[in-house]
Write an enzyme that holds these catalytic residues in place. Structure first.
Site, PDB file in Angstrom:
ATOM      1  N   HIS A 352       0.833  -1.209   0.000  1.00 51.62           N
ATOM      2  CA  HIS A 352       0.000   0.000   0.000  1.00 51.62           C
ATOM      3  C   HIS A 352       0.864   1.254   0.000  1.00 51.62           C
ATOM      4  O   HIS A 352       0.472   2.293  -0.535  1.00 51.62           O
ATOM      5  CB  HIS A 352      -0.916   0.012   1.236  1.00 51.62           C
ATOM      6  N   ASP A 359      -7.496  -1.852  -1.663  1.00 51.46           N
ATOM      7  CA  ASP A 359      -8.493  -2.732  -1.051  1.00 51.46           C
ATOM      8  C   ASP A 359      -9.853  -2.305  -1.565  1.00 51.46           C
ATOM      9  O   ASP A 359     -10.245  -1.134  -1.379  1.00 51.46           O
ATOM     10  CB  ASP A 359      -8.450  -2.629   0.475  1.00 51.46           C
ATOM     11  N   GLU A 416      -6.877 -12.356   1.788  1.00 45.19           N
ATOM     12  CA  GLU A 416      -7.789 -11.205   1.855  1.00 45.19           C
ATOM     13  C   GLU A 416      -8.454 -11.027   0.499  1.00 45.19           C
ATOM     14  O   GLU A 416      -7.813 -10.599  -0.462  1.00 45.19           O
ATOM     15  CB  GLU A 416      -7.027  -9.929   2.242  1.00 45.19           C
ATOM     16  N   HIS A 419      -8.027  -7.493  -1.300  1.00 48.15           N
ATOM     17  CA  HIS A 419      -6.700  -6.901  -1.485  1.00 48.15           C
ATOM     18  C   HIS A 419      -6.150  -7.236  -2.879  1.00 48.15           C
ATOM     19  O   HIS A 419      -6.034  -8.407  -3.244  1.00 48.15           O
ATOM     20  CB  HIS A 419      -5.769  -7.462  -0.400  1.00 48.15           C
TER      21      HIS A 419
END
Length: 430
Positions: A352, A359, A416, A419
């Site tokens: 990130h 996300d 995730e 993500h």
């Protein structure tokens, strides 16, 4: 972001000036063509009294007002139509306002007649109130009439729900680019019109083959929207079923591909709710103080490709987290020093912090949440990508998101479902 498109489009509905707009021809700056959609069984029109009341050729019996009198002149206009074998008339009641040399024509009431018998009276204020309520706003101006620049070009009788009966479509306002239409549907069983919906754009067509209403609109950010709607008689409302976007702002961007830019500036058709800019996250604290999602320009181009695919399927991307400054990563690690859930900045920052990871989840085109495997930052098996322990609907939605993002040039993280990282590598932005 849920309210972004109506807000952006409403800004363009401010009047551009006095006099008639340029003739429509499908260009972005022209008002909508009024010949779209299937024609009614028969049609005709007659001004009451005398000839069709062009704003500069009013009947002599309707003189110009004196300088110190009420500037508004009244007019009526008849539009004949046939439905179910019945010959009916839609009689428009309106005014012409010549204040300051301008000619503002508006309809405040429509009567539906059979012969001389009034079957129904439609008040434009009621429709405007309903349109505002549907958009989650109020009629603050207490508007009670339409606002457009020719007396009779703003009404169309066409089949908007494809049931074989002509419906009413009336221009509520013309702006520099878009128009808004108030739409009433004819109810054959009750022999009456009911207000149904408002649409916005510079062009509108009713396509009987796909049974869809298609609008074209433009906003102030360099986006051209083509939206597809389908009327659901069971639900009694118009459903937003697809959207295609031409993003000239992104196509003509002058910044280099590795520039960190605002999602809001380049992709206003993507929704943003940054979880770490609020306390609505697993830490219960604000992690960074900017609500402006930022990503690399090259990453944004790929995100637009994913949105193009999802928009055609009736969905919109919602961003939960984008660029995360290194100091925010340190704060997350201090609050949750568990490498299973948070990247340890002592060993390297999260992707990130490169501005190339996002996300995301899915919402409808109108901003409503759809079922997904879990909430954001779910620390359980529900968050992984095998989808074996979630509902069929959640699985289908997660797979739809994954297919669109992967095809656009992202790779997912197996623990995730929300993500995604750009396959193009960028360095950490300190």
């Amino acid at each position: 972001m849920k309210r972004l498109l109506p807000l952006l489009l409403s800004l363009t509905l401010l009047c551009a000036g006095c006099g008639a707009p340029a003739p429509s021809g499908g260009s972005p700056s022209a008002p909508p063509a009024e010949s779209s959609g299937p024609a009614p069984e028969s049609s005709g029109e007659a001004a009451v009294p005398g000839q069709t009341p062009e704003t500069d050729h009013l009947p002599e019996t309707d003189p110009l007002p004196e300088a110190d009198s009420d500037p508004a002149e009244s007019y009526t206009l008849d539009k004949a139509f046939t439905t179910g074998g019945r010959e009916l008339t839609a009689r428009l009641h309106g005014t012409i306002d010549r204040t300051d040399g301008c000619e503002r024509c508006g309809v405040y009431k429509i009567e539906v007649l059979e012969g001389e018998t009034v079957l129904q009276t439609l008040l434009v204020k009621d429709a405007i109130d309903a349109a505002c309520a549907a958009a989650g706003t109020e009629n603050y101006g207490d508007e009670d009439r339409t606002n457009y620049f020719t007396i009779d070009s703003g009404l169309a009788l066409e089949d908007l729900n494809f049931d074989g009966c002509p419906d009413l479509r009336l221009i509520q306002a013309l702006g520099t680019v878009n128009a808004s239409w108030l739409c009433w549907l004819w109810e054959p069983e009750n022999s009456r019109f009911s207000y149904a919906f408002e649409l916005v754009g510079f062009e509108l067509t009713a396509d009987p083959e796909t049974r869809q209403i298609i609008t074209q609109a433009r906003d102030g950010w360099g986006l051209y929207y083509t939206d597809c709607y389908q009327y659901n008689s069971g639900a009694g409302k118009l459903l937003h079923v697809g959207q295609m976007v031409e993003n000239f702002c992104l196509e003509e961007a002058a910044e280099p591909e590795d520039a960190l830019v605002s999602v809001w500036e380049y992709l206003p058709n993507v929704s943003v709710e940054l979880k770490y800019a609020t306390a609505d996250n697993f830490t219960g604290q604000v992690i960074y103080d900017s609500a402006d999602a930022r990503l690399r320009l090259g990453t944004l181009r790929k995100l637009q490709k994913a949105q193009d695919r999802l928009g055609a399927e009736g969905y919109r991307l919602l961003i939960w987290d984008a660029y995360r400054p290194p100091e925010a990563q340190w704060k997350l690690w201090e609050l949750c020093p568990d490498p299973n859930f948070v990247s340890d900045p002592n060993r390297g920052f999260s992707r990130h912090s490169r501005g190339s990871t996002v996300d995301v989840t899915l919402v409808t085109l109108d901003g409503e949440a759809v079922e997904m495997p879990s909430g954001f930052d779910e620390f359980s098996p529900l968050a992984d990508r095998d989808y074996s322990d979630v509902s069929d609907t959640a699985r289908a939605n997660a797979e739809r998101l994954e297919q669109a993002m992967t095809a656009a040039g992202f790779r997912g993280y197996d623990k995730e479902w929300w993500h995604y990282s750009d396959t193009t590598d960028y360095p950490v932005i300190q």
